[in-house]
Enzyme design. Structure first.
Site, mmCIF file in Angstrom:
data_model
loop_
_atom_site.group_PDB
_atom_site.id
_atom_site.type_symbol
_atom_site.label_atom_id
_atom_site.label_comp_id
_atom_site.label_asym_id
_atom_site.label_seq_id
_atom_site.Cartn_x
_atom_site.Cartn_y
_atom_site.Cartn_z
ATOM 1 N N GLY A 135 0.767 -1.251 0.000
ATOM 2 C CA GLY A 135 0.000 0.000 0.000
ATOM 3 C C GLY A 135 0.790 1.289 0.000
ATOM 4 N N ASP A 178 -5.767 -0.665 -2.113
ATOM 5 C CA ASP A 178 -6.520 -1.498 -3.053
ATOM 6 C C ASP A 178 -7.843 -1.997 -2.494
ATOM 7 O OD1 ASP A 178 -5.363 -3.320 -1.086
ATOM 8 O OD2 ASP A 178 -6.012 -4.929 -2.426
ATOM 9 N N GLU A 182 3.787 4.090 6.081
ATOM 10 C CA GLU A 182 2.589 3.252 5.915
ATOM 11 C C GLU A 182 1.515 4.020 5.145
ATOM 12 O OE1 GLU A 182 1.208 0.581 5.627
ATOM 13 O OE2 GLU A 182 0.598 -0.307 7.528
ATOM 14 N N ASP A 183 0.661 3.294 4.440
ATOM 15 C CA ASP A 183 -0.438 3.955 3.725
ATOM 16 C C ASP A 183 -1.515 4.409 4.705
ATOM 17 O OD1 ASP A 183 -1.209 1.344 4.376
ATOM 18 O OD2 ASP A 183 -1.931 0.833 2.375
HETATM 19 P P1 5GP Z 1 -4.555 -2.085 10.852
HETATM 20 O O1 5GP Z 1 -3.670 -3.220 11.257
HETATM 21 O O2 5GP Z 1 -4.088 -0.742 11.354
HETATM 22 O O3 5GP Z 1 -5.995 -2.366 11.226
HETATM 23 O O4 5GP Z 1 -4.598 -2.041 9.297
HETATM 24 C C1 5GP Z 1 -3.547 -1.612 8.543
HETATM 25 C C2 5GP Z 1 -3.612 -2.161 7.137
HETATM 26 O O5 5GP Z 1 -4.954 -2.505 6.747
HETATM 27 C C3 5GP Z 1 -3.180 -1.129 6.153
HETATM 28 O O6 5GP Z 1 -1.815 -1.202 5.904
HETATM 29 C C4 5GP Z 1 -3.973 -1.476 4.913
HETATM 30 O O7 5GP Z 1 -3.311 -2.464 4.185
HETATM 31 C C5 5GP Z 1 -5.242 -2.067 5.444
HETATM 32 N N1 5GP Z 1 -6.326 -1.070 5.496
HETATM 33 C C6 5GP Z 1 -6.823 -0.442 6.591
HETATM 34 N N2 5GP Z 1 -7.828 0.401 6.271
HETATM 35 C C7 5GP Z 1 -7.947 0.310 4.921
HETATM 36 C C8 5GP Z 1 -8.809 0.968 3.968
HETATM 37 O O8 5GP Z 1 -9.685 1.800 4.272
HETATM 38 N N3 5GP Z 1 -8.633 0.613 2.668
HETATM 39 C C9 5GP Z 1 -7.693 -0.292 2.248
HETATM 40 N N4 5GP Z 1 -7.617 -0.535 0.957
HETATM 41 N N5 5GP Z 1 -6.869 -0.921 3.130
HETATM 42 C C10 5GP Z 1 -6.995 -0.616 4.437
#
Ligand code: 5GP
Length: 179
Positions: free
Chosen positions: A47, A163, A102-103
């Protein structure tokens, strides 16, 4: 304007012009904070690939760039809280200043996992730079979170690296799912 990605529809949330401006501001902030150091920028694939590219192009000092690959959404639209470790850092980070790029930070679980894993290797410091943060979704507080591009609501977004089922990463802006 409606944009179809897979079986879902999206609409523009953050245009690229706004992202460009914000990325330049973050780059300036990093330059100031690391003026006397040479940080290692660690992109979290997939991402962050567009974000880290624009970010390092705007930083007017030499940095190292390297990548890890983690996955956590597995084609859905909400966090599974399960993390798959696809590939690891290949460089020695002992004594180095790391900036994890990070994205998006959603629940914070992925970032927490990565930070704990890297801390064992004794870097001098770890800071996190994320393009997007969903404050309402955070479950694990990340004290290393130092640079945030935009705070957004707890909704699913694609574009600029993010994505939906591997599609939509090449959209230049950030698009949110239409309800
Ligand atoms: P976390 O572990 O903080 O819940 O999630 C982080 C990862 O989940 C991000 O690096 C990303 O890959 C994915 N992610 C979280 N929210 C989104 C979103 O709204 N859209 C997309 N495409 N990926 C997300």
């Amino acid at each position: 304007m409606k944009i179809p990605v897979g079986d879902l529809e999206f609409e523009l949330l953050i245009p690229y012009a706004q992202i460009e401006t914000r990325v330049k501001e973050l780059a300036k902030q990093i330059e100031t904070d690391y003026a006397d150091r040479k940080p290692v920028m660690v992109g979290i694939l997939t991402g962050s690939f567009l974000f880290i590219a624009d970010l390092v192009k705007s930083i007017e000092m030499t940095t190292e760039v390297t990548f890890v690959k983690l996955a956590s959404y597995f084609g859905g639209t909400s966090s599974t809280r399960q993390i798959r470790d696809d590939f690891d850092l290949t460089i020695d980070i002992k004594g180095r200043d790391l900036i994890l790029v990070e994205d998006i930070v959603d629940t914070g679980n992925t970032m927490h996992y990565l930070i704990e894993k890297l801390k064992v290797r004794q870097p001098a410091s770890i800071a996190v730079c994320t393009l997007l943060l969903k404050p309402e979704a955070v479950e694990v507080n990340i004290k290393e979170l130092k640079y945030v591009g935009f705070e957004i609501k707890n909704e699913f977004v694609v574009g600029y690296g993010l994505d939906y089922r591997e599609e939509g990463r090449n959209l230049l802006g950030i698009y949110r799912r239409r309800s």
